[in-house]
Scaffold this motif. Structure first.
Motif, PDB file in Angstrom:
ATOM      1  N   THR A  74      26.192  24.257  60.950  1.00 19.46           N
ATOM      2  CA  THR A  74      26.449  24.803  62.286  1.00 19.46           C
ATOM      3  C   THR A  74      27.657  25.731  62.261  1.00 19.46           C
ATOM      4  O   THR A  74      27.605  26.854  62.766  1.00 19.46           O
ATOM      5  CB  THR A  74      26.668  23.657  63.294  1.00 19.46           C
ATOM      6  OG1 THR A  74      25.509  22.829  63.321  1.00 19.46           O
ATOM      7  CG2 THR A  74      26.942  24.202  64.687  1.00 19.46           C
ATOM      8  N   VAL A  75      28.743  25.269  61.666  1.00 16.79           N
ATOM      9  CA  VAL A  75      29.978  26.060  61.630  1.00 16.79           C
ATOM     10  C   VAL A  75      29.829  27.283  60.738  1.00 16.79           C
ATOM     11  O   VAL A  75      30.094  28.411  61.157  1.00 16.79           O
ATOM     12  CB  VAL A  75      31.165  25.199  61.143  1.00 16.79           C
ATOM     13  CG1 VAL A  75      32.384  26.057  60.854  1.00 16.79           C
ATOM     14  CG2 VAL A  75      31.501  24.139  62.166  1.00 16.79           C
ATOM     15  N   GLU A  76      29.417  27.060  59.502  1.00 20.41           N
ATOM     16  CA  GLU A  76      29.446  28.134  58.514  1.00 20.41           C
ATOM     17  C   GLU A  76      28.300  29.126  58.668  1.00 20.41           C
ATOM     18  O   GLU A  76      28.506  30.332  58.507  1.00 20.41           O
ATOM     19  CB  GLU A  76      29.462  27.532  57.108  1.00 20.41           C
ATOM     20  CG  GLU A  76      30.744  26.763  56.855  1.00 20.41           C
ATOM     21  CD  GLU A  76      30.742  25.998  55.545  1.00 20.41           C
ATOM     22  OE1 GLU A  76      29.885  26.263  54.675  1.00 20.41           O
ATOM     23  OE2 GLU A  76      31.612  25.113  55.397  1.00 20.41           O
ATOM     24  N   HIS A  77      27.108  28.644  58.968  1.00 15.86           N
ATOM     25  CA  HIS A  77      25.973  29.568  59.065  1.00 15.86           C
ATOM     26  C   HIS A  77      25.808  30.107  60.483  1.00 15.86           C
ATOM     27  O   HIS A  77      25.842  31.314  60.701  1.00 15.86           O
ATOM     28  CB  HIS A  77      24.686  28.893  58.586  1.00 15.86           C
ATOM     29  CG  HIS A  77      23.503  29.807  58.635  1.00 15.86           C
ATOM     30  ND1 HIS A  77      23.397  30.921  57.824  1.00 15.86           N
ATOM     31  CD2 HIS A  77      22.402  29.796  59.411  1.00 15.86           C
ATOM     32  CE1 HIS A  77      22.266  31.553  58.106  1.00 15.86           C
ATOM     33  NE2 HIS A  77      21.653  30.884  59.064  1.00 15.86           N
ATOM     34  N   LEU A  78      25.643  29.194  61.461  1.00 19.29           N
ATOM     35  CA  LEU A  78      25.382  29.647  62.826  1.00 19.29           C
ATOM     36  C   LEU A  78      26.560  30.435  63.409  1.00 19.29           C
ATOM     37  O   LEU A  78      26.386  31.551  63.892  1.00 19.29           O
ATOM     38  CB  LEU A  78      25.030  28.466  63.724  1.00 19.29           C
ATOM     39  CG  LEU A  78      24.748  28.797  65.187  1.00 19.29           C
ATOM     40  CD1 LEU A  78      23.582  29.791  65.316  1.00 19.29           C
ATOM     41  CD2 LEU A  78      24.470  27.533  65.973  1.00 19.29           C
ATOM     42  N   PHE A  79      27.777  29.850  63.333  1.00 21.12           N
ATOM     43  CA  PHE A  79      28.922  30.516  63.954  1.00 21.12           C
ATOM     44  C   PHE A  79      29.693  31.411  62.999  1.00 21.12           C
ATOM     45  O   PHE A  79      30.297  32.389  63.419  1.00 21.12           O
ATOM     46  CB  PHE A  79      29.844  29.491  64.621  1.00 21.12           C
ATOM     47  CG  PHE A  79      29.233  28.913  65.856  1.00 21.12           C
ATOM     48  CD1 PHE A  79      29.273  29.596  67.048  1.00 21.12           C
ATOM     49  CD2 PHE A  79      28.576  27.694  65.816  1.00 21.12           C
ATOM     50  CE1 PHE A  79      28.676  29.094  68.190  1.00 21.12           C
ATOM     51  CE2 PHE A  79      27.980  27.164  66.945  1.00 21.12           C
ATOM     52  CZ  PHE A  79      28.029  27.862  68.138  1.00 21.12           C
ATOM     53  N   GLY A  80      29.676  31.095  61.721  1.00 22.65           N
ATOM     54  CA  GLY A  80      30.378  31.925  60.747  1.00 22.65           C
ATOM     55  C   GLY A  80      29.601  33.165  60.357  1.00 22.65           C
ATOM     56  O   GLY A  80      30.168  34.154  59.897  1.00 22.65           O
ATOM     57  N   ASP A  81      28.276  33.123  60.565  1.00 14.40           N
ATOM     58  CA  ASP A  81      27.426  34.251  60.164  1.00 14.40           C
ATOM     59  C   ASP A  81      26.617  34.801  61.343  1.00 14.40           C
ATOM     60  O   ASP A  81      26.834  35.924  61.780  1.00 14.40           O
ATOM     61  CB  ASP A  81      26.496  33.815  59.030  1.00 14.40           C
ATOM     62  CG  ASP A  81      25.646  34.941  58.475  1.00 14.40           C
ATOM     63  OD1 ASP A  81      26.053  36.119  58.580  1.00 14.40           O
ATOM     64  OD2 ASP A  81      24.558  34.663  57.953  1.00 14.40           O
ATOM     65  N   ILE A  82      25.707  34.020  61.887  1.00 19.21           N
ATOM     66  CA  ILE A  82      24.757  34.513  62.894  1.00 19.21           C
ATOM     67  C   ILE A  82      25.454  35.033  64.153  1.00 19.21           C
ATOM     68  O   ILE A  82      25.146  36.121  64.632  1.00 19.21           O
ATOM     69  CB  ILE A  82      23.729  33.416  63.247  1.00 19.21           C
ATOM     70  CG1 ILE A  82      22.965  32.948  62.007  1.00 19.21           C
ATOM     71  CG2 ILE A  82      22.777  33.893  64.347  1.00 19.21           C
ATOM     72  CD1 ILE A  82      22.226  34.045  61.261  1.00 19.21           C
TER      73      ILE A  82
END
Length: 128
Positions: A40-48
């Motif tokens: 959630t942190v790294e992919h959704l909010f850190g990237d998307i």
């Protein structure tokens, strides 16, 4: 929102993600454990949520529409107040979304969405 340097000891993508989560949700975050939180942190909010092409407001509008259709009132209870707090949507604009939702997704679902919206507006208008 986030304290200066609060996440400095974390890897870059984790720091960026946590800072974006704070910005999107409108409340203070802390680092968590487990794969679900990490993705959630790294992919959704850190990237998307950081990709070019859409503003946070655009993403929020799309997300709110999907959540209304999924009857995800619990998550709407996070997204709607955050949209107000971040000044991405006004009370009047949220009420317009309710009317649109009633006509496209059905009156009962639009009514549930209206309850979430009116609760968020009422809470936002109370003096702190």
């Amino acid at each position: 929102m986030s304290d200066q340097g609060k996440f400095d000891d974390l890897p870059e993508v984790r720091r960026r993600g946590l800072e974006k989560m704070e910005q999107v949700y409108g409340f203070e975050m802390s680092d968590g454990e487990g794969d679900f939180f990490g993705y959630t942190v790294e992919h959704l909010f850190g990237d998307i949520w950081q990709r070019p092409g859409l503003s946070d407001r655009d993403r929020r509008l799309f997300l709110i529409g999907m959540l209304v259709g999924q009857r995800a009132d619990d998550v709407l209870g996070i997204q709607v107040p955050a949209a107000l707090a971040n000044e991405e949507l006004t009370a009047e604009q949220l009420r317009e979304l309710v009317i649109l939702a009633c006509h496209y997704d059905g009156w009962p679902n639009g009514s549930r969405f209206n309850s979430v919206v009116e609760a968020a507006i009422g809470k936002a208008q109370k003096p702190s």
